[in-house]
Design a protein around this motif. Sequence first.
Motif, PDB file in Angstrom:
ATOM      1  N   VAL A  57       0.854  -1.183   0.000  1.00 47.55           N
ATOM      2  CA  VAL A  57       0.000   0.000   0.000  1.00 47.55           C
ATOM      3  C   VAL A  57       0.894   1.238   0.000  1.00 47.55           C
ATOM      4  O   VAL A  57       1.843   1.319   0.761  1.00 47.55           O
ATOM      5  CB  VAL A  57      -0.913   0.021   1.243  1.00 47.55           C
ATOM      6  N   GLN A  58       0.607   2.176  -0.907  1.00 44.26           N
ATOM      7  CA  GLN A  58       1.321   3.456  -0.960  1.00 44.26           C
ATOM      8  C   GLN A  58       0.318   4.555  -0.661  1.00 44.26           C
ATOM      9  O   GLN A  58      -0.355   5.043  -1.578  1.00 44.26           O
ATOM     10  CB  GLN A  58       1.850   3.739  -2.360  1.00 44.26           C
ATOM     11  N   GLY A  59       0.186   4.928   0.599  1.00 43.31           N
ATOM     12  CA  GLY A  59      -0.810   5.942   0.968  1.00 43.31           C
ATOM     13  C   GLY A  59      -0.494   7.314   0.398  1.00 43.31           C
ATOM     14  O   GLY A  59       0.507   7.515  -0.278  1.00 43.31           O
ATOM     15  N   GLY A  60      -1.385   8.254   0.673  1.00 40.23           N
ATOM     16  CA  GLY A  60      -1.136   9.642   0.269  1.00 40.23           C
ATOM     17  C   GLY A  60      -1.651  10.013  -1.102  1.00 40.23           C
ATOM     18  O   GLY A  60      -1.491  11.160  -1.537  1.00 40.23           O
ATOM     19  N   GLY A  61      -2.252   9.063  -1.805  1.00 35.74           N
ATOM     20  CA  GLY A  61      -2.768   9.375  -3.135  1.00 35.74           C
ATOM     21  C   GLY A  61      -4.245   9.741  -3.100  1.00 35.74           C
ATOM     22  O   GLY A  61      -4.842   9.906  -2.036  1.00 35.74           O
ATOM     23  N   SER A  62      -4.808   9.895  -4.282  1.00 33.37           N
ATOM     24  CA  SER A  62      -6.250  10.103  -4.439  1.00 33.37           C
ATOM     25  C   SER A  62      -6.823   8.880  -5.142  1.00 33.37           C
ATOM     26  O   SER A  62      -6.079   8.066  -5.685  1.00 33.37           O
ATOM     27  CB  SER A  62      -6.525  11.323  -5.324  1.00 33.37           C
ATOM     28  N   LEU A  63      -8.122   8.759  -5.113  1.00 32.65           N
ATOM     29  CA  LEU A  63      -8.775   7.727  -5.920  1.00 32.65           C
ATOM     30  C   LEU A  63      -9.143   8.377  -7.260  1.00 32.65           C
ATOM     31  O   LEU A  63     -10.079   9.178  -7.331  1.00 32.65           O
ATOM     32  CB  LEU A  63     -10.030   7.204  -5.218  1.00 32.65           C
ATOM     33  N   ILE A  64      -8.364   8.058  -8.278  1.00 31.43           N
ATOM     34  CA  ILE A  64      -8.604   8.723  -9.562  1.00 31.43           C
ATOM     35  C   ILE A  64      -9.670   7.939 -10.314  1.00 31.43           C
ATOM     36  O   ILE A  64      -9.511   6.735 -10.559  1.00 31.43           O
ATOM     37  CB  ILE A  64      -7.320   8.819 -10.398  1.00 31.43           C
ATOM     38  N   ILE A  65     -10.740   8.615 -10.658  1.00 30.91           N
ATOM     39  CA  ILE A  65     -11.877   7.934 -11.264  1.00 30.91           C
ATOM     40  C   ILE A  65     -12.428   8.747 -12.437  1.00 30.91           C
ATOM     41  O   ILE A  65     -12.223   9.955 -12.523  1.00 30.91           O
ATOM     42  CB  ILE A  65     -13.004   7.680 -10.227  1.00 30.91           C
ATOM     43  N   ALA A  66     -13.101   8.028 -13.324  1.00 39.26           N
ATOM     44  CA  ALA A  66     -13.720   8.650 -14.498  1.00 39.26           C
ATOM     45  C   ALA A  66     -15.208   8.828 -14.193  1.00 39.26           C
ATOM     46  O   ALA A  66     -16.013   7.910 -14.382  1.00 39.26           O
ATOM     47  CB  ALA A  66     -13.498   7.760 -15.723  1.00 39.26           C
ATOM     48  N   TRP A  67     -15.565   9.997 -13.701  1.00 42.51           N
ATOM     49  CA  TRP A  67     -16.933  10.271 -13.282  1.00 42.51           C
ATOM     50  C   TRP A  67     -17.826  10.380 -14.506  1.00 42.51           C
ATOM     51  O   TRP A  67     -17.440  10.974 -15.518  1.00 42.51           O
ATOM     52  CB  TRP A  67     -16.968  11.568 -12.469  1.00 42.51           C
ATOM     53  N   GLN A  68     -19.009   9.778 -14.421  1.00 42.97           N
ATOM     54  CA  GLN A  68     -19.943   9.770 -15.549  1.00 42.97           C
ATOM     55  C   GLN A  68     -20.975  10.888 -15.354  1.00 42.97           C
ATOM     56  O   GLN A  68     -21.794  10.810 -14.439  1.00 42.97           O
ATOM     57  CB  GLN A  68     -20.634   8.408 -15.645  1.00 42.97           C
ATOM     58  N   ILE A  69     -20.918  11.913 -16.218  1.00 47.13           N
ATOM     59  CA  ILE A  69     -21.869  13.021 -16.065  1.00 47.13           C
ATOM     60  C   ILE A  69     -22.644  13.297 -17.347  1.00 47.13           C
ATOM     61  O   ILE A  69     -23.171  14.381 -17.525  1.00 47.13           O
ATOM     62  CB  ILE A  69     -21.181  14.317 -15.569  1.00 47.13           C
ATOM     63  N   ARG A  70     -22.681  12.287 -18.236  1.00 52.42           N
ATOM     64  CA  ARG A  70     -23.475  12.463 -19.457  1.00 52.42           C
ATOM     65  C   ARG A  70     -24.933  12.761 -19.076  1.00 52.42           C
ATOM     66  O   ARG A  70     -25.573  11.981 -18.361  1.00 52.42           O
ATOM     67  CB  ARG A  70     -23.429  11.188 -20.300  1.00 52.42           C
ATOM     68  N   GLY A  71     -25.420  13.911 -19.532  1.00 53.12           N
ATOM     69  CA  GLY A  71     -26.811  14.268 -19.280  1.00 53.12           C
ATOM     70  C   GLY A  71     -27.106  14.687 -17.850  1.00 53.12           C
ATOM     71  O   GLY A  71     -28.258  14.983 -17.515  1.00 53.12           O
ATOM     72  N   LYS A  72     -26.069  14.698 -17.002  1.00 54.48           N
ATOM     73  CA  LYS A  72     -26.263  15.110 -15.606  1.00 54.48           C
ATOM     74  C   LYS A  72     -26.147  16.629 -15.489  1.00 54.48           C
ATOM     75  O   LYS A  72     -25.486  17.271 -16.307  1.00 54.48           O
ATOM     76  CB  LYS A  72     -25.203  14.449 -14.705  1.00 54.48           C
ATOM     77  N   LYS A  73     -26.792  17.169 -14.447  1.00 57.18           N
ATOM     78  CA  LYS A  73     -26.777  18.616 -14.262  1.00 57.18           C
ATOM     79  C   LYS A  73     -25.593  19.042 -13.394  1.00 57.18           C
ATOM     80  O   LYS A  73     -25.504  18.654 -12.222  1.00 57.18           O
ATOM     81  CB  LYS A  73     -28.087  19.085 -13.611  1.00 57.18           C
ATOM     82  N   VAL A  74     -24.709  19.795 -13.991  1.00 58.50           N
ATOM     83  CA  VAL A  74     -23.563  20.332 -13.251  1.00 58.50           C
ATOM     84  C   VAL A  74     -23.741  21.847 -13.138  1.00 58.50           C
ATOM     85  O   VAL A  74     -23.949  22.525 -14.146  1.00 58.50           O
ATOM     86  CB  VAL A  74     -22.230  20.013 -13.961  1.00 58.50           C
ATOM     87  N   VAL A  75     -23.693  22.353 -11.909  1.00 56.13           N
ATOM     88  CA  VAL A  75     -23.809  23.791 -11.691  1.00 56.13           C
ATOM     89  C   VAL A  75     -22.422  24.367 -11.428  1.00 56.13           C
ATOM     90  O   VAL A  75     -21.713  23.907 -10.528  1.00 56.13           O
ATOM     91  CB  VAL A  75     -24.750  24.103 -10.509  1.00 56.13           C
ATOM     92  N   VAL A  76     -22.025  25.310 -12.278  1.00 54.00           N
ATOM     93  CA  VAL A  76     -20.747  25.991 -12.104  1.00 54.00           C
ATOM     94  C   VAL A  76     -21.036  27.390 -11.579  1.00 54.00           C
ATOM     95  O   VAL A  76     -21.730  28.172 -12.236  1.00 54.00           O
ATOM     96  CB  VAL A  76     -19.963  26.072 -13.434  1.00 54.00           C
ATOM     97  N   VAL A  77     -20.531  27.703 -10.388  1.00 52.47           N
ATOM     98  CA  VAL A  77     -20.742  29.024  -9.806  1.00 52.47           C
ATOM     99  C   VAL A  77     -19.495  29.862 -10.076  1.00 52.47           C
ATOM    100  O   VAL A  77     -18.401  29.518  -9.623  1.00 52.47           O
ATOM    101  CB  VAL A  77     -21.007  28.936  -8.291  1.00 52.47           C
ATOM    102  N   GLY A  78     -19.674  30.922 -10.845  1.00 52.33           N
ATOM    103  CA  GLY A  78     -18.539  31.749 -11.249  1.00 52.33           C
ATOM    104  C   GLY A  78     -18.354  31.667 -12.745  1.00 52.33           C
ATOM    105  O   GLY A  78     -18.754  30.672 -13.374  1.00 52.33           O
ATOM    106  N   GLY A  79     -17.760  32.719 -13.323  1.00 51.72           N
ATOM    107  CA  GLY A  79     -17.628  32.757 -14.784  1.00 51.72           C
ATOM    108  C   GLY A  79     -16.271  33.239 -15.233  1.00 51.72           C
ATOM    109  O   GLY A  79     -16.126  33.781 -16.331  1.00 51.72           O
ATOM    110  N   GLY A  80     -15.255  33.034 -14.395  1.00 52.35           N
ATOM    111  CA  GLY A  80     -13.907  33.476 -14.739  1.00 52.35           C
ATOM    112  C   GLY A  80     -13.109  32.405 -15.467  1.00 52.35           C
ATOM    113  O   GLY A  80     -13.673  31.457 -16.018  1.00 52.35           O
TER     114      GLY A  80
END
Lengths: 257, 257
Positions: free
Chosen positions: B8-31
Amino acid sequence: MAHKFPEVQGGGSLIIAWQIRGKKVVVVGGGEVAAGRILHCLNADAMVTVVAPASGLNPEVAHRVSQKQVQHIDRLFEPADIDSADMVLTAVDDPEASTRIWKLCKEKHIPVNVADVPPECDFYFGSVHRDGPLQIMVSTNGKGPRLAHAIRKYIAKFLPKQAGAAIDSVGELRVKLRRIAPGPEEGPKRMAWMTKVSDAYSFEELCSLTDEDVDNLLRFYTPGNVPPLDILFSMRDNPDLSKIDVFDGSFGFSIGV
Amino acid sequence: MAHKFPEVQGGGSLIIAWQIRGKKVVVVGGGEVAAGRILHCLNADAMVTVVAPASGLNPEVAHRVSQKQVQHIDRLFEPADIDSADMVLTAVDDPEASTRIWKLCKEKHIPVNVADVPPECDFYFGSVHRDGPLQIMVSTNGKGPRLAHAIRKYIAKFLPKQAGAAIDSVGELRVKLRRIAPGPEEGPKRMAWMTKVSDAYSFEELCSLTDEDVDNLLRFYTPGNVPPLDILFSMRDNPDLSKIDVFDGSFGFSIGV
């Protein structure tokens, strides 16, 4: 005007680095696929609970259990198992059980991956290269898992051996910089100089920096310069040079004479 | 026994391919940061809603709005904006507003990323290389975002030009294979042969396969062989060869004579 912005290329996934340090991940199943999932989660510092009868554990999962790297619930899945879960991963050869778990997770808004059943996945896994702080994840968006593995190995072959160490060096540089120039009023100068450093050296060059180089590099912060790499290398093991504090940015002085 | 399983090599992240086809994503900010997030989401076929006063939109975000690639709520954030959101991304210069949004998302179990505030992130972003179905994500686990970008470019430089196309070819091979050997009873043979193909060729070799090669390769399925690459290449533009159906696995026959 339109042409100057990147074109949208649909059909991908949103690849993200999920944070599960100290979070509860429930893995249902104890076979080979579960073993891979468990390692991914442990590498991200999750608290993993494996739900599977002891008789069905693969040797790697049994090893994690015996080493107390994971908690083990020695029976088939029951709904209460995911009561306080932050994430659920199932890898069992029982499509009906999987679908029940999927629905339960949806009710509870728990992110879930059901191995081999893409429609019952909030996210997919890919093939991950790991080198200390560096993680590189290859996804073929379901077109070829074995190919993702091959591409990951291909990338690993080409990456400089010190890639992970280089990232640590840059992280270390940032920490030391904050130590020698701590004030918040130094913030913009610190950021500008770190950007200069990033721009001055290629990734391969950063990979060749030693701890000594990082310390020497810091001496250029006050005048706000970043030296060419050969100047930095010439400073290695050069005690006389360590007394020189006139870095005027022209780098026209003789090194090591 | 312990030594044969990956450490085990701790300290990492769980890198995943999130599925958001057709899902509602709200982005706050426009910069600028929002612009990057929006592109990531559009590339994954999400339905994106941007919440930001029109006066504060960066040119790229304004372009996405004018092209109707995203929905636009032309005002500051209000809690109702995330009522039906599947994911929330904030990139505003207002730490208090960000924290309010973060807490709201936690109450509603909505995955959220607050730019530049790691403790208020369920997940981080990295630098992503995209080539058709291929996505390669580089994460330095927060140690160096600019370095992640440099590593991504380094990898892109070394990857075969046809990397994405090769994945499509393998996907195509699988689809065509299922067409010529459709029965479920052929499943194990299909899987075994596809594995043979993956093992027979390196990633670079797969990248050199043309559509014609893929079609020719399929002719080896029935006898259950996978030809060396030079044999496959010799079959290009060889109409006589197309009549040959005796691939006995020895590959001792003359090609093109």
